[in-house]
Design a protein around this motif. Structure first.
Motif, PDB file in Angstrom:
ATOM      1  N   ALA A 156       0.917  -1.105   0.159  1.00  0.00           N
ATOM      2  CA  ALA A 156       0.002  -0.114  -0.013  1.00  0.00           C
ATOM      3  C   ALA A 156       0.909   1.180  -0.092  1.00  0.00           C
ATOM      4  CB  ALA A 156      -0.828  -0.017   1.148  1.00  0.00           C
ATOM      5  N   LEU A 157       0.587   2.177  -0.861  1.00  0.00           N
ATOM      6  CA  LEU A 157       1.287   3.457  -1.102  1.00  0.00           C
ATOM      7  C   LEU A 157       0.363   4.642  -1.009  1.00  0.00           C
ATOM      8  CD1 LEU A 157       3.060   2.302  -4.392  1.00  0.00           C
ATOM      9  CD2 LEU A 157       4.058   2.135  -1.834  1.00  0.00           C
ATOM     10  N   GLY A 158       0.935   5.850  -0.739  1.00  0.00           N
ATOM     11  CA  GLY A 158       0.282   7.042  -0.667  1.00  0.00           C
ATOM     12  C   GLY A 158      -0.644   7.449   0.556  1.00  0.00           C
ATOM     13  N   VAL A 159      -1.185   8.500   0.473  1.00  0.00           N
ATOM     14  CA  VAL A 159      -1.932   9.237   1.536  1.00  0.00           C
ATOM     15  C   VAL A 159      -3.483   9.661   0.929  1.00  0.00           C
ATOM     16  CG1 VAL A 159      -1.980  11.297   3.355  1.00  0.00           C
ATOM     17  CG2 VAL A 159       0.275  10.288   2.499  1.00  0.00           C
ATOM     18  N   PRO A 160      -4.268   8.892   1.303  1.00  0.00           N
ATOM     19  CA  PRO A 160      -4.339   7.828   2.395  1.00  0.00           C
ATOM     20  C   PRO A 160      -3.756   6.636   1.572  1.00  0.00           C
ATOM     21  CG  PRO A 160      -6.656   7.857   1.332  1.00  0.00           C
ATOM     22  CD  PRO A 160      -5.732   9.156   0.937  1.00  0.00           C
ATOM     23  N   ALA A 161      -3.302   5.581   2.176  1.00  0.00           N
ATOM     24  CA  ALA A 161      -2.583   4.262   1.668  1.00  0.00           C
ATOM     25  C   ALA A 161      -3.666   3.555   0.858  1.00  0.00           C
ATOM     26  CB  ALA A 161      -2.066   3.683   2.865  1.00  0.00           C
ATOM     27  N   ARG A 162      -3.183   3.181  -0.280  1.00  0.00           N
ATOM     28  CA  ARG A 162      -4.273   2.406  -1.184  1.00  0.00           C
ATOM     29  C   ARG A 162      -3.154   1.393  -1.806  1.00  0.00           C
ATOM     30  NH1 ARG A 162      -8.367   5.662  -1.212  1.00  0.00           N
ATOM     31  NH2 ARG A 162      -8.384   7.496  -1.807  1.00  0.00           N
ATOM     32  N   VAL A 163      -4.083   0.228  -1.612  1.00  0.00           N
ATOM     33  CA  VAL A 163      -3.253  -1.252  -2.248  1.00  0.00           C
ATOM     34  C   VAL A 163      -3.063  -0.771  -3.628  1.00  0.00           C
ATOM     35  CG1 VAL A 163      -3.417  -3.752  -2.375  1.00  0.00           C
ATOM     36  CG2 VAL A 163      -4.355  -2.500  -0.417  1.00  0.00           C
ATOM     37  N   ARG A 164      -1.909  -1.090  -3.799  1.00  0.00           N
ATOM     38  CA  ARG A 164      -1.301  -1.219  -5.473  1.00  0.00           C
ATOM     39  C   ARG A 164      -1.708  -2.397  -6.173  1.00  0.00           C
ATOM     40  NH1 ARG A 164       5.006  -1.739  -6.996  1.00  0.00           N
ATOM     41  NH2 ARG A 164       4.729  -1.425  -9.130  1.00  0.00           N
ATOM     42  N   GLU A 165      -2.669  -2.324  -7.053  1.00  0.00           N
ATOM     43  CA  GLU A 165      -3.292  -3.463  -7.692  1.00  0.00           C
ATOM     44  C   GLU A 165      -2.344  -4.078  -8.561  1.00  0.00           C
ATOM     45  OE1 GLU A 165      -6.398  -4.250  -6.951  1.00  0.00           O
ATOM     46  OE2 GLU A 165      -6.357  -2.659  -5.561  1.00  0.00           O
ATOM     47  N   GLY A 166      -2.591  -5.347  -8.489  1.00  0.00           N
ATOM     48  CA  GLY A 166      -1.737  -6.088  -9.697  1.00  0.00           C
ATOM     49  C   GLY A 166      -0.366  -6.322  -9.200  1.00  0.00           C
ATOM     50  N   TYR A 167      -0.120  -5.988  -7.917  1.00  0.00           N
ATOM     51  CA  TYR A 167       1.469  -6.309  -7.524  1.00  0.00           C
ATOM     52  C   TYR A 167       1.461  -7.257  -6.225  1.00  0.00           C
ATOM     53  CZ  TYR A 167       5.935  -5.322  -5.560  1.00  0.00           C
ATOM     54  OH  TYR A 167       7.407  -5.374  -4.920  1.00  0.00           O
ATOM     55  N   GLU A 168       2.093  -8.070  -6.132  1.00  0.00           N
ATOM     56  CA  GLU A 168       2.422  -9.113  -5.073  1.00  0.00           C
ATOM     57  C   GLU A 168       3.903  -8.885  -4.299  1.00  0.00           C
ATOM     58  OE1 GLU A 168       2.335 -13.715  -4.379  1.00  0.00           O
ATOM     59  OE2 GLU A 168       0.283 -12.886  -4.647  1.00  0.00           O
ATOM     60  N   VAL A 169       3.871  -8.663  -3.373  1.00  0.00           N
ATOM     61  CA  VAL A 169       5.251  -8.449  -2.639  1.00  0.00           C
ATOM     62  C   VAL A 169       5.908  -9.957  -2.758  1.00  0.00           C
ATOM     63  CG1 VAL A 169       6.577  -8.133  -0.417  1.00  0.00           C
ATOM     64  CG2 VAL A 169       4.532  -6.831  -0.984  1.00  0.00           C
ATOM     65  N   PRO A 170       7.410  -9.813  -3.279  1.00  0.00           N
ATOM     66  CA  PRO A 170       8.060 -11.192  -3.518  1.00  0.00           C
ATOM     67  C   PRO A 170       8.188 -11.584  -2.169  1.00  0.00           C
ATOM     68  CG  PRO A 170       9.108  -9.330  -4.661  1.00  0.00           C
ATOM     69  CD  PRO A 170       7.954  -8.744  -3.896  1.00  0.00           C
ATOM     70  N   GLU A 171       7.998 -13.152  -2.015  1.00  0.00           N
ATOM     71  CA  GLU A 171       8.323 -13.781  -0.609  1.00  0.00           C
ATOM     72  C   GLU A 171       9.723 -13.573  -0.122  1.00  0.00           C
ATOM     73  OE1 GLU A 171       7.593 -18.134   1.376  1.00  0.00           O
ATOM     74  OE2 GLU A 171       6.541 -17.604  -0.540  1.00  0.00           O
ATOM     75  N   GLY A 172       9.882 -13.223   0.905  1.00  0.00           N
ATOM     76  CA  GLY A 172      11.207 -13.093   1.710  1.00  0.00           C
ATOM     77  C   GLY A 172      11.906 -11.757   1.343  1.00  0.00           C
ATOM     78  N   MET A 173      11.196 -10.710   0.705  1.00  0.00           N
ATOM     79  CA  MET A 173      11.433  -9.344   0.444  1.00  0.00           C
ATOM     80  C   MET A 173      12.268  -8.677   1.694  1.00  0.00           C
ATOM     81  SD  MET A 173       9.522  -6.218  -1.392  1.00  0.00           S
ATOM     82  CE  MET A 173      10.120  -4.751  -0.485  1.00  0.00           C
ATOM     83  N   VAL A 174      11.832  -8.909   2.884  1.00  0.00           N
ATOM     84  CA  VAL A 174      12.030  -8.136   3.777  1.00  0.00           C
ATOM     85  C   VAL A 174      13.340  -8.873   4.544  1.00  0.00           C
ATOM     86  CG1 VAL A 174      11.349  -6.966   5.973  1.00  0.00           C
ATOM     87  CG2 VAL A 174       9.950  -7.190   4.205  1.00  0.00           C
ATOM     88  N   SER A 175      13.670 -10.104   4.185  1.00  0.00           N
ATOM     89  CA  SER A 175      14.550 -11.004   4.978  1.00  0.00           C
ATOM     90  C   SER A 175      16.088 -10.255   5.066  1.00  0.00           C
ATOM     91  CB  SER A 175      14.430 -12.400   4.598  1.00  0.00           C
ATOM     92  OG  SER A 175      15.148 -12.396   3.165  1.00  0.00           O
TER      93      SER A 175
END
Length: 173
Positions: free
Chosen positions: A133-152
């Motif tokens: 989710a991005l922006g003010v107010p936060a909105r889900v970015r359509e069509g995008y899935e966070v890659p698994e383990g991105m934060v690791s």
């Protein structure tokens, strides 16, 4: 380091967790193993409970608070970026709450999700698993899935910093 009891509530800090000497931890706060809290971060468990999971980092200048009705729980393996504000929210495991973002009371961020830098999620917001989710107010970015383990990689970097800081941090003034 400023760690304070408030009434009957004393912070519960695992011996393997790290709290920087210039961070503040007050009251009903629980830090799991290898959780880390960095300079000028404030975790104020005065009205409810704050729980920080294993290997989760709370970066510089972040404010974490809660209310009687909305505890703040942050799951394991998550990263909370510089100057974020989290107030009475539940965050899953493997999440990124990016720098300067705001997450307000009753909000839920599911496992692996990302709240982008500067985004604001208002009261009772919801961010599904592995979404961004991005922006003010936060909105889900359509069509995008966070890659698994991105934060690791971020999590691993902060866990490694604990040992570096324990061994080498020294005050000069």
């Amino acid at each position: 380091m400023p760690i304070y009891a408030l009434g009957d509530h004393e912070p519960d800090i695992h011996p393997d967790a790290w709290v920087h000497p210039d961070a503040t931890v007050i009251g009903n706060v629980h830090l799991a193993a290898f959780a880390s809290v960095w300079p000028q971060a404030v975790l104020r468990g005065d009205s409810g409970e704050i729980r920080i999971g294993e290997r989760t980092n709370i970066q510089d200048g972040t404010v974490v608070h809660c209310t009687d009705f909305h505890p703040t729980h942050i799951g394991p393996d998550s990263a909370v970026g510089h100057n974020a504000h989290i107030e009475g929210a539940v965050i899953g495991s493997g999440c990124l709450i990016a720098s300067g973002s705001v997450l307000l009371n009753g909000s839920v961020v599911e496992d692996g999700a990302v709240l982008g830098a500067g985004a604001v999620m208002s009261f009772n917001g919801s961010l599904p698993a592995r979404r961004m989710a991005l922006g003010v107010p936060a909105r889900v970015r359509e069509g995008y899935e966070v890659p698994e383990g991105m934060v690791s990689m971020i999590v691993e970097n902060y866990v490694a910093r604990i040992a570096t800081y324990r061994a080498g941090l020294r005050r000069l003034s």
